[in-house]
Design a protein around this motif. Structure first.
Motif, PDB file in Angstrom:
ATOM      1  N   ASP A 117       6.790  -1.572  11.876  1.00  0.00           N
ATOM      2  CA  ASP A 117       6.368  -0.452  12.701  1.00  0.00           C
ATOM      3  C   ASP A 117       6.537  -0.883  14.155  1.00  0.00           C
ATOM      4  O   ASP A 117       5.688  -1.582  14.711  1.00  0.00           O
ATOM      5  N   ILE A 118       7.647  -0.499  14.760  1.00  0.00           N
ATOM      6  CA  ILE A 118       7.990  -0.976  16.097  1.00  0.00           C
ATOM      7  C   ILE A 118       6.981  -0.538  17.151  1.00  0.00           C
ATOM      8  O   ILE A 118       6.675  -1.281  18.088  1.00  0.00           O
ATOM      9  N   LEU A 119       6.440   0.671  17.027  1.00  0.00           N
ATOM     10  CA  LEU A 119       5.441   1.121  17.998  1.00  0.00           C
ATOM     11  C   LEU A 119       4.154   0.303  17.892  1.00  0.00           C
ATOM     12  O   LEU A 119       3.528  -0.007  18.907  1.00  0.00           O
ATOM     13  N   ASN A 120       3.782  -0.084  16.691  1.00  0.00           N
ATOM     14  CA  ASN A 120       2.622  -0.959  16.527  1.00  0.00           C
ATOM     15  C   ASN A 120       2.905  -2.339  17.107  1.00  0.00           C
ATOM     16  O   ASN A 120       2.024  -2.953  17.713  1.00  0.00           O
ATOM     17  N   TRP A 121       4.140  -2.831  16.942  1.00  0.00           N
ATOM     18  CA  TRP A 121       4.499  -4.130  17.526  1.00  0.00           C
ATOM     19  C   TRP A 121       4.311  -4.082  19.029  1.00  0.00           C
ATOM     20  O   TRP A 121       3.738  -4.987  19.622  1.00  0.00           O
ATOM     21  N   TRP A 122       4.771  -3.005  19.662  1.00  0.00           N
ATOM     22  CA  TRP A 122       4.618  -2.872  21.111  1.00  0.00           C
ATOM     23  C   TRP A 122       3.154  -2.731  21.501  1.00  0.00           C
ATOM     24  O   TRP A 122       2.734  -3.240  22.544  1.00  0.00           O
ATOM     25  N   LYS A 123       2.361  -2.039  20.692  1.00  0.00           N
ATOM     26  CA  LYS A 123       0.935  -1.904  20.979  1.00  0.00           C
ATOM     27  C   LYS A 123       0.267  -3.277  20.977  1.00  0.00           C
ATOM     28  O   LYS A 123      -0.510  -3.598  21.871  1.00  0.00           O
TER      29      LYS A 123
END
Length: 66
Positions: free
Chosen positions: A47-53
């Motif tokens: 989950d790329i958005l979670n990685w950025w979060k």
């Protein structure tokens, strides 16, 4: 006056030299690109958005762009 000071209209290089602060020549993007890649595991979806979060404290500008 050297060439660097000609481009420094606000006197930041003088401030940094006299205050003892160091100039970090590496940008946040440079630091991000020099990181090791996450290991590729075929059966795991990232989950790329979670990685950025999770990593936005390390890369605040890039994290806000993501």
């Amino acid at each position: 006056m050297d060439e660097e000071e000609d481009d420094d209209i606000h006197g930041m290089s003088f401030y940094l030299r006299t205050s003892g602060h160091k100039i970090d020549a590496k940008t946040e993007l440079d630091k991000y690109l020099n990181e090791d890649c996450e290991p590729f595991i075929k059966k795991i979806n990232i989950d790329i958005l979670n990685w950025w979060k999770v990593n936005s404290t390390r890369f605040p500008i890039l994290g806000s762009m993501a």
